[in-house]
Design an enzyme around this catalytic site. Sequence first.
Site, short mmCIF file in Angstrom:
data_model
loop_
_atom_site.label_atom_id
_atom_site.label_comp_id
_atom_site.label_asym_id
_atom_site.label_seq_id
_atom_site.Cartn_x
_atom_site.Cartn_y
_atom_site.Cartn_z
N LYS A 11 17.53 2.32 3.28
CA LYS A 11 17.55 2.51 1.98
C LYS A 11 18.71 3.17 1.45
CE LYS A 11 13.06 1.13 2.53
NZ LYS A 11 11.18 0.95 1.97
N TYR A 51 11.19 -7.62 -2.50
CA TYR A 51 9.66 -7.14 -2.39
C TYR A 51 8.16 -8.20 -2.75
CZ TYR A 51 11.41 -3.02 -0.11
OH TYR A 51 11.93 -2.06 0.98
N PHE A 59 2.94 0.64 -8.12
CA PHE A 59 4.51 1.16 -7.10
C PHE A 59 5.46 0.35 -7.62
CE2 PHE A 59 2.32 -0.06 -3.00
CZ PHE A 59 3.37 -1.44 -2.74
N ARG A 87 9.49 -1.31 14.32
CA ARG A 87 8.54 -0.40 13.67
C ARG A 87 7.95 1.51 14.23
NH1 ARG A 87 6.58 -3.10 9.07
NH2 ARG A 87 4.53 -2.06 9.19
N THR A 93 5.02 4.46 7.61
CA THR A 93 5.77 3.91 5.52
C THR A 93 5.85 5.54 5.09
OG1 THR A 93 4.18 1.38 6.18
CG2 THR A 93 5.35 2.42 3.66
N ARG A 104 11.34 8.41 10.12
CA ARG A 104 11.08 8.28 8.86
C ARG A 104 10.28 10.06 9.12
NH1 ARG A 104 7.58 2.75 7.48
NH2 ARG A 104 9.21 1.60 6.56
N ASN A 114 11.28 6.15 1.97
CA ASN A 114 11.44 6.43 2.68
C ASN A 114 12.15 6.11 4.00
OD1 ASN A 114 11.05 3.68 2.82
ND2 ASN A 114 8.67 3.76 3.57
N HIS A 117 13.16 0.14 5.83
CA HIS A 117 12.49 -0.98 5.66
C HIS A 117 12.54 -1.83 7.05
CE1 HIS A 117 10.06 -4.38 4.01
NE2 HIS A 117 11.06 -5.47 5.15
N GLU A 128 13.17 -12.78 5.46
CA GLU A 128 14.42 -11.23 4.76
C GLU A 128 15.69 -11.92 5.14
OE1 GLU A 128 10.33 -8.50 5.24
OE2 GLU A 128 12.16 -8.49 6.16
P1 CMP Z 1 8.68 -0.76 2.54
O1 CMP Z 1 8.46 -0.79 4.61
O2 CMP Z 1 10.03 -1.36 2.22
O3 CMP Z 1 7.61 -2.20 2.34
C1 CMP Z 1 7.07 -1.61 0.90
C2 CMP Z 1 7.90 0.10 0.42
O4 CMP Z 1 7.06 0.32 -0.44
C3 CMP Z 1 7.23 0.75 1.26
O5 CMP Z 1 8.66 0.93 2.42
C4 CMP Z 1 7.54 2.04 0.63
O6 CMP Z 1 8.90 2.24 0.42
C5 CMP Z 1 6.86 1.46 -0.98
N1 CMP Z 1 5.93 1.82 -1.28
C6 CMP Z 1 6.02 3.08 -2.17
N2 CMP Z 1 5.10 3.64 -2.34
C7 CMP Z 1 4.09 3.17 -1.70
C8 CMP Z 1 2.31 3.45 -1.80
N3 CMP Z 1 1.38 3.67 -1.89
N4 CMP Z 1 1.65 2.55 -0.34
C9 CMP Z 1 3.16 1.94 0.19
N5 CMP Z 1 3.99 1.59 0.34
C10 CMP Z 1 4.97 2.18 -0.97
#
Ligand code: CMP
Length: 140
Positions: A11, A51, A59, A87, A93, A104, A114, A117, A128
């Site tokens: 990211k 997304y 968010f 993962r 996350t 992370r 974070n 992905h 994807e």
């Molecule tokens: P990712 O695995 O890319 O998938 C969705 C993304 O939404 C997640 O990582 C986070 O970077 C982002 N995100 C931001 N805020 C939140 C939240 N409150 N809960 C979950 N994902 C979030």
Amino acid sequence: MAIERTFSILKPDVTARNLTGAVNARIEAAGLRIVAQRRVRMTRAQAETFYAVHKGRGFFEELVAMMSSAPVVVQVLEGEGAIAKYREVMGATDPAKAAPGTIRKDFARSVGENSVHGSDAPGTAAIEVAQFFAGNDIVG
Ligand code: CMP
């Protein structure tokens, strides 16, 4: 376990801090092979499509703005049980909940920024990967 492919994004917080190599080293140390990789600046439309499952969540706006704000590195990773393995290597996350030694935990700034992905299942991995790579771009 079968050889799988998963989709990965490094990211904007990773590219901004020049951590692409450091994150790739974690990926490779885990036995995952980077079989396709490209640095791209996502458009807002691309981020919204990517997304789409999160559309309507609080968010979502912040997420698509952040993902289209600066370059990212999109990748295809290959290996035994690659989806679950990546993962595990990424960690939770929310970096505050991520296990020690995960990407992370060690690099992410917040749940939004974070660092990485990774696909959550074979079906989403295929969708994807196809958003960013054609078959000939992936060299296993
Ligand atoms: P990712 O695995 O890319 O998938 C969705 C993304 O939404 C997640 O990582 C986070 O970077 C982002 N995100 C931001 N805020 C939140 C939240 N409150 N809960 C979950 N994902 C979030």
